[in-house]
Design a protein around this motif. Sequence first.
Motif, PDB file in Angstrom:
ATOM      1  N   UNK A   3      39.161  93.580 107.504  1.00 47.74           N
ATOM      2  CA  UNK A   3      40.270  93.207 108.374  1.00 47.74           C
ATOM      3  C   UNK A   3      41.570  93.496 107.619  1.00 47.74           C
ATOM      4  N   UNK A   8      45.469  91.451 111.807  1.00 50.93           N
ATOM      5  CA  UNK A   8      45.852  90.047 111.990  1.00 50.93           C
ATOM      6  C   UNK A   8      47.108  89.960 112.846  1.00 50.93           C
ATOM      7  N   UNK A  11      46.256  90.658 116.554  1.00 49.28           N
ATOM      8  CA  UNK A  11      45.596  89.533 117.231  1.00 49.28           C
ATOM      9  C   UNK A  11      46.602  88.401 117.459  1.00 49.28           C
ATOM     10  N   UNK A  12      47.468  88.192 116.473  1.00 53.18           N
ATOM     11  CA  UNK A  12      48.486  87.143 116.613  1.00 53.18           C
ATOM     12  C   UNK A  12      49.376  87.427 117.825  1.00 53.18           C
ATOM     13  N   UNK A  14      48.514  89.102 120.511  1.00 56.82           N
ATOM     14  CA  UNK A  14      47.716  88.835 121.720  1.00 56.82           C
ATOM     15  C   UNK A  14      47.635  87.338 122.010  1.00 56.82           C
ATOM     16  N   UNK A  18      52.772  83.381 115.770  1.00 52.48           N
ATOM     17  CA  UNK A  18      53.507  84.088 114.707  1.00 52.48           C
ATOM     18  C   UNK A  18      53.121  83.503 113.369  1.00 52.48           C
ATOM     19  N   UNK A  19      53.077  84.353 112.365  1.00 53.74           N
ATOM     20  CA  UNK A  19      52.758  83.876 111.026  1.00 53.74           C
ATOM     21  C   UNK A  19      53.771  84.407 110.030  1.00 53.74           C
ATOM     22  N   UNK A  27      45.357  84.390 105.701  1.00 55.45           N
ATOM     23  CA  UNK A  27      44.595  84.400 106.929  1.00 55.45           C
ATOM     24  C   UNK A  27      43.620  85.565 106.963  1.00 55.45           C
ATOM     25  N   UNK A  31      39.697  85.201 107.411  1.00 57.53           N
ATOM     26  CA  UNK A  31      39.205  85.833 108.619  1.00 57.53           C
ATOM     27  C   UNK A  31      38.046  86.773 108.310  1.00 57.53           C
TER      28      UNK A  31
END
Lengths: 101, 486
Positions: A3, A8, A11-12, A14, A18-19, A27, A31
């Motif tokens: 990954x 990441x 996907x965030x 979608x 927010x990161x 993460x 993950x």
Amino acid sequence: MKISCQDVEKIARLANLRFEEQEIEAFRAQFEKILSYMETLNELPSEGIPPTSHPVLPSRNESNAFREDDPKSSLPQDEVLANAPRPGKGHFRVPKVIEKE
Amino acid sequence: MKLHELTLCQAREKLRRKEISAVELCRAILARLEEVEPRVQAFLSVDPDRALRRAAEIDSEEVAWKDGRPLAGIPLAIKDVICTRGWRTTCGSKILYNFVPPYDATATRKLLEAGAVLVGKTNMDEFAMGSSTENSAYQITRNPWDLDRVPGGSSGGSGAAVAAHQALGALGTDTGGSIRQPAAFCGVVGLKPTYGRVSRYGLVAFASSLDQIGPIGKDVRDTALLLEAIAGFDPQDSTSVNRPVPRYSQWLEGDVRGMKVGFAREFFVEGLDPEVRAAVERALRLLEGMGCEVLELSLPHTPYAIAAYYIVAPAEASSNLARYDGVKYGYRAPEGATLSDMYSLTRSQGFGPEVKRRIMIGTYALSAGYYDAYYLKALKVRTLIKQDYLDAFQRVDFIASPTAPTPPFKIGEKTEDPLAMYLCDVYTVPINLAGLPSISVPCAFTPEGLPIGLQLTGRYFEEERLLRIAYAFEQAANLQRPPLKV
């Protein structure tokens, strides 16, 4: 399964999350570990096996549960809006969606 | 014996005989609750005025003691994921910090109709995602048997409250073990009903095909009485099942000789604590001594249950939790200039790390190109797991296992490693995937005084038989309890 940080971030987006940058790397590592564990499922042949959604009533996997279509009263508007962060004029207020050109 | 130490059924007898009033009982419970709450922290909200008003109302009712009010005057607690009209319901999340439901969940309504007095809403892992209650956005609940340890989760507040005598019983919810594991960790009884036995209407959804509401009680009899009150078909929940509800509390006494109990060899997993293993082996011998036949069997797909569960549950959660966007209820980030910024800022600030992690896993598993490989695959494995149990129930009446692989662990011990936390659910998640009824009963205390639970699982809708064997076991085990540390 590898990954990447881009995965990441995608996907965030979608998921409407927010990161921070350092969160993304932490993460990503977690993950990857979790998803590799999930991949143990690939050891099992699954062709021709039906999926289960309602575990107790197999027929519910394909059909819906209908009731008589009797009109009933719903909650009053003020009670529904009572929990809204920004109610206004009987509506939920949100930031502007359409810009004036 | 102090009033708060009574079981639900003992208190009910005293109320019935008018030895005590509902108000007296309520005051005693509230006093106990306040006394130990600074150490246990089981509750997210307590409403003494509401509870005392309600108790006074019950005292004034002439009909309260008739069959229609089987819980008349009984102080209970409800997990904060089950809606209570006019009473804040947070799900242990910042995103619902101010949510006041405009309606009661069916389970809440049924408890109130049965005459119950609600004293408070209990702490939980945020949106019921966790096995230790450490994922609550509000506070850490402590295990009443050792305050440095977790009470289990996600219904850790309900488990701790019942163990610490802060309520005479409680409701929890169980998606992957969230009633049974905290019941085991807190030395109380917890039952997850058959999927569809109890209405989910008004239960804030985590994973809709797995979630069930169920009771946590001081003993099996109390648990049976609580289940009786909340079970039943509900037109408001399309997954609830239309079958008559037995009088569970009338089923407890009775012979268990000749009943067959299976133990799967797959239950001897790596990470099974030797004390837990020894306690469960003793429990199996006790069942044999009671006249049950104990058989070894195989549930070959058990090793895949955690992986399947941690795809199915997050996938459903990612969809269910899409509704928290700052529009209709709960928290809204103040600074979002556009609608899309408002959504993502609200969710990023409102959800805690574990909830975000599961939304991400679920979103990934459902996203284009991965749906078949993860979600569909997991649903197929779910069929295989269910089939294992159906096959086993051709040979046995019940399946016994530990409820959890270890005694209660230390606060902070597993928070750094999500996967290690997930693996705690090894004995409980297969049951949710299969939708079966399952109960955790205390079976031992470790030399340090920590409780260990025995999990018994039965056939679909055979809660009455499950309660009977659990009751017989409880009587035969006659466990000596060390003092609480509260």
